[in-house]
Design a protein around this motif. Sequence first.
Motif, short mmCIF file in Angstrom:
data_model
loop_
_atom_site.label_atom_id
_atom_site.label_comp_id
_atom_site.label_asym_id
_atom_site.label_seq_id
_atom_site.Cartn_x
_atom_site.Cartn_y
_atom_site.Cartn_z
N SER A 196 49.21 34.10 35.91
CA SER A 196 50.26 34.74 36.69
C SER A 196 50.38 36.23 36.36
O SER A 196 50.68 37.05 37.23
CB SER A 196 51.61 34.05 36.46
N LEU A 197 50.11 36.61 35.10
CA LEU A 197 50.21 38.01 34.70
C LEU A 197 49.10 38.87 35.28
O LEU A 197 49.27 40.09 35.42
CB LEU A 197 50.21 38.14 33.17
N VAL A 198 47.96 38.25 35.61
CA VAL A 198 46.85 39.04 36.15
C VAL A 198 46.84 39.05 37.68
O VAL A 198 45.89 39.54 38.30
CB VAL A 198 45.48 38.56 35.61
N ASP A 199 47.90 38.56 38.31
CA ASP A 199 47.99 38.58 39.77
C ASP A 199 47.76 39.97 40.37
O ASP A 199 47.12 40.09 41.42
CB ASP A 199 49.35 38.05 40.24
N PRO A 200 48.28 41.06 39.75
CA PRO A 200 48.08 42.38 40.36
C PRO A 200 46.63 42.87 40.33
O PRO A 200 46.31 43.87 40.99
CB PRO A 200 48.97 43.30 39.52
N VAL A 201 45.76 42.23 39.55
CA VAL A 201 44.37 42.68 39.45
C VAL A 201 43.63 42.29 40.73
O VAL A 201 43.64 41.13 41.13
CB VAL A 201 43.67 42.04 38.22
N PRO A 202 42.98 43.26 41.40
CA PRO A 202 42.21 42.93 42.62
C PRO A 202 41.18 41.83 42.35
O PRO A 202 40.61 41.75 41.25
CB PRO A 202 41.54 44.25 42.98
N GLN A 203 40.94 41.01 43.36
CA GLN A 203 40.10 39.83 43.20
C GLN A 203 38.70 40.17 42.68
O GLN A 203 38.16 39.47 41.81
CB GLN A 203 40.01 39.06 44.52
N HIS A 204 38.10 41.24 43.20
CA HIS A 204 36.73 41.55 42.77
C HIS A 204 36.69 41.97 41.31
O HIS A 204 35.68 41.75 40.62
CB HIS A 204 36.12 42.62 43.67
N LEU A 205 37.78 42.55 40.81
CA LEU A 205 37.84 42.92 39.39
C LEU A 205 38.12 41.69 38.52
O LEU A 205 37.64 41.61 37.39
CB LEU A 205 38.89 44.00 39.16
N LYS A 206 38.91 40.75 39.03
CA LYS A 206 39.13 39.50 38.30
C LYS A 206 37.80 38.79 38.03
O LYS A 206 37.53 38.33 36.92
CB LYS A 206 40.06 38.57 39.09
N LYS A 207 36.98 38.70 39.07
CA LYS A 207 35.70 38.00 38.94
C LYS A 207 34.78 38.69 37.93
O LYS A 207 34.03 38.04 37.21
CB LYS A 207 35.00 37.93 40.30
N LYS A 208 34.90 40.01 37.86
CA LYS A 208 33.98 40.78 37.03
C LYS A 208 34.44 40.89 35.58
O LYS A 208 33.63 40.89 34.65
CB LYS A 208 33.84 42.17 37.64
N TYR A 209 35.77 40.97 35.37
CA TYR A 209 36.27 41.34 34.05
C TYR A 209 37.16 40.30 33.37
O TYR A 209 37.62 40.54 32.25
CB TYR A 209 37.05 42.66 34.15
N LEU A 210 37.39 39.16 34.00
CA LEU A 210 38.24 38.13 33.40
C LEU A 210 37.46 36.83 33.23
O LEU A 210 36.73 36.42 34.13
CB LEU A 210 39.48 37.87 34.27
N LEU A 211 37.61 36.22 32.06
CA LEU A 211 36.98 34.93 31.78
C LEU A 211 38.03 33.83 31.82
O LEU A 211 39.07 33.94 31.17
CB LEU A 211 36.33 34.96 30.38
N ARG A 212 37.75 32.78 32.54
CA ARG A 212 38.66 31.63 32.57
C ARG A 212 38.50 30.80 31.30
O ARG A 212 37.40 30.70 30.74
CB ARG A 212 38.36 30.73 33.78
N SER A 213 39.58 30.20 30.86
CA SER A 213 39.52 29.30 29.72
C SER A 213 38.70 28.07 30.07
O SER A 213 38.70 27.61 31.22
CB SER A 213 40.95 28.88 29.32
N LYS A 214 37.97 27.54 29.09
CA LYS A 214 37.22 26.29 29.31
C LYS A 214 38.18 25.17 29.69
O LYS A 214 37.82 24.26 30.44
CB LYS A 214 36.42 25.93 28.07
N ASP A 215 39.39 25.23 29.13
CA ASP A 215 40.43 24.27 29.50
C ASP A 215 41.17 24.83 30.71
O ASP A 215 42.11 25.62 30.58
CB ASP A 215 41.39 24.06 28.32
N ARG A 216 40.75 24.46 31.91
CA ARG A 216 41.32 25.03 33.13
C ARG A 216 42.82 24.77 33.26
O ARG A 216 43.54 25.51 33.92
CB ARG A 216 40.58 24.48 34.35
#
Length: 283
Positions: A169-189
């Motif tokens: 929820s805190l990273v909502d303001p990050v544009p989608q293309h930057l989320k894909k490039k710079y954020l890693l999802r937890s193994k525990d979804r």
Amino acid sequence: MEESVHLDHATLSAKDFNRLSRFIYEQCGIKMPEVKKTMLEARLQKRLRSLGIHHFSEYVEYLFSPDGLANEMVPMIDMVTTNKTDFFREPDHFDYLTQRVLPDWVRRHGSMRFNIWSAGCSTGEEPYTMAMVLSEFADANPGFDFQILATDISTRVLDKAKNGIYSESLVDPVPQHLKKKYLLRSKDRSSGLVRIVPELREKIRFRRLNFMDDDFGMRDQLDVIFCRNVIIYFDRPTQEGLLQRFHRQLKPGGFIFMGHSETLSGLDVALTSVYPTVYRKMK
């Protein structure tokens, strides 16, 4: 165990409040008027419980003892500082940085390293936003390199910032293309957590810094300082002294980005307004 401590006297006496408010102002420049007494009590109760102390008067005596000054000052300051931030907060600043400041900087400096300071970085959202936009600029401008210094007076928020772990929820303001490039999802979804990629985290140097220190301990001058929504907590003389020190820390032609509720109007600082709440050191 901590919760079993009962506070027999959950209010600060006027004498102890005045003593604490003076100390907080001297140590970190934050004004603590009488109207904030209830807020101060609420925040310090956590420290009393943690230390097993029952009375505010006992806590104040401990704080000003040699042992307390050595061991309790930083945790106490952590409790009283306000930390509010977001990813891409006041986004027009990042547009101005990438569209106006950086292209001009590259024309003037070529392959030198760009140095930027997130002053009052809180839990890290601002410096990680910087790292994303600067990395994007670097991808489009081969040879451009940067380093980010991120500081705060609170060790508690710095620990969180260094980890670079945030709820989705805190990273909502990050544009989608930057989320894909710079954020890693937890193994525990199911955790709902993401982490900043290592290559961004290593571009940022986090450290504790108190704006009231005469010497910021920096060897190099900076190209840009972001100090947004920080000086509003200081009185005018403290604001002026801090901004004069920022001015000394900037290279000629460097920029300071302030919060949209802040102004340098009436302050004796040699900075020129170039954009709403953006100021430049002309020489």
